[in-house]
Design a protein around this motif. Sequence first.
Motif, PDB file in Angstrom:
ATOM      1  N   PRO A 146       0.772  -1.202  -0.071  1.00 62.17           N
ATOM      2  CA  PRO A 146      -0.129   0.020   0.085  1.00 62.17           C
ATOM      3  C   PRO A 146       0.829   1.306  -0.063  1.00 62.17           C
ATOM      4  O   PRO A 146       0.601   2.280  -0.688  1.00 62.17           O
ATOM      5  N   PHE A 147       2.023   1.201   0.699  1.00 66.71           N
ATOM      6  CA  PHE A 147       2.862   2.381   0.630  1.00 66.71           C
ATOM      7  C   PHE A 147       3.496   2.768  -0.798  1.00 66.71           C
ATOM      8  O   PHE A 147       3.562   3.905  -1.075  1.00 66.71           O
ATOM      9  N   MET A 178       0.552   9.459  -5.372  1.00 66.62           N
ATOM     10  CA  MET A 178       1.171  10.948  -5.018  1.00 66.62           C
ATOM     11  C   MET A 178       1.758  11.553  -6.130  1.00 66.62           C
ATOM     12  O   MET A 178       1.721  12.697  -6.670  1.00 66.62           O
ATOM     13  N   LEU A 179       2.710  10.866  -6.927  1.00 68.55           N
ATOM     14  CA  LEU A 179       3.421  11.201  -7.974  1.00 68.55           C
ATOM     15  C   LEU A 179       2.696  11.618  -9.100  1.00 68.55           C
ATOM     16  O   LEU A 179       2.842  12.353  -9.950  1.00 68.55           O
ATOM     17  N   SER A 180       1.692  10.687  -9.459  1.00 64.25           N
ATOM     18  CA  SER A 180       0.840  10.628 -10.422  1.00 64.25           C
ATOM     19  C   SER A 180       0.071  11.827 -10.423  1.00 64.25           C
ATOM     20  O   SER A 180      -0.199  12.784 -11.383  1.00 64.25           O
ATOM     21  N   ILE A 229      11.457   1.907   2.471  1.00 66.11           N
ATOM     22  CA  ILE A 229      11.688   2.989   1.257  1.00 66.11           C
ATOM     23  C   ILE A 229      11.474   2.538  -0.016  1.00 66.11           C
ATOM     24  O   ILE A 229      11.730   1.338  -0.319  1.00 66.11           O
ATOM     25  N   VAL A 230      10.853   3.213  -0.912  1.00 65.16           N
ATOM     26  CA  VAL A 230      10.583   2.702  -2.074  1.00 65.16           C
ATOM     27  C   VAL A 230      11.288   3.711  -2.905  1.00 65.16           C
ATOM     28  O   VAL A 230      11.504   4.918  -2.918  1.00 65.16           O
ATOM     29  N   GLN A 253       8.749   5.823   3.884  1.00 63.11           N
ATOM     30  CA  GLN A 253       7.468   5.729   4.774  1.00 63.11           C
ATOM     31  C   GLN A 253       7.481   6.694   5.672  1.00 63.11           C
ATOM     32  O   GLN A 253       8.283   6.712   6.765  1.00 63.11           O
ATOM     33  N   GLY A 254       6.282   7.396   6.015  1.00 64.21           N
ATOM     34  CA  GLY A 254       5.978   8.293   7.049  1.00 64.21           C
ATOM     35  C   GLY A 254       6.465   9.922   6.801  1.00 64.21           C
ATOM     36  O   GLY A 254       6.511  10.568   7.360  1.00 64.21           O
TER      37      GLY A 254
END
Length: 159
Positions: free
Chosen positions: A38-39, A46-48, A71-72, A96-97
Motif C-alpha cells: 500500500p505504501f 502521489m507522484l501521478s 523505502i521505495v 514511509q512516514g
Amino acid sequence: MKRALILCLSLQSLSLLPAVGAAQAQTVVDGSDKNASPFVKSTLHMLSKRFAEDQPKFRKISTHTSGDKQIVCGEISLHGSKVPEAENFLPFGATQGEENPLVFEAHTIPAALDFREVNTWINHGADLEDLEEMGCVPEGSYRQYSDRLNAVLQHRKTN
C-alpha cells in the motif's frame, strides 16, 4: 455541520475515504509494481497526482527497509510517449512516514552560472543527496554532481 465537514476532510487525508475525482492511473512500463505494498501504491499515486499533466510513467520500482521504515525507489518519466526512452527517466524515492516523494529532475549544469543562481543549483542537488542517502541512486552520485557544480563555480572565480 462544520464538524462533519472537518471529519470528512480529515478521514480523506488519512485515505480512509475515497477522494472525489481522484482516480489517477499509474502506468508502470516494466511491471515492477507487481505485489506492491500500500505504501508503494500510495507513493505512485502521489507522484501521478503531482505530475498529472505530464502523464508520468514508472519503472524499476523496488523497496527496501531502513530501520523500521520502508523505502521505495524507482524511476519516473514525464515524457509524453507511451514507452519513454531510458534517458527520459528520473530517479525518485520516498520514505514511509515522510511527507512527499523526492524526484531528482536532472538538469545539465551550464558552463557558467550567474551568482544569483548558485543557491538554486545547490538546493537542486540536495534532492540527489537525499536520494543517495535513501539508497535510490548509486553511491557517489551526489559527489559527481557536487564536483561538476564546484568546477563551474571555480571557473567563475577565476574570470
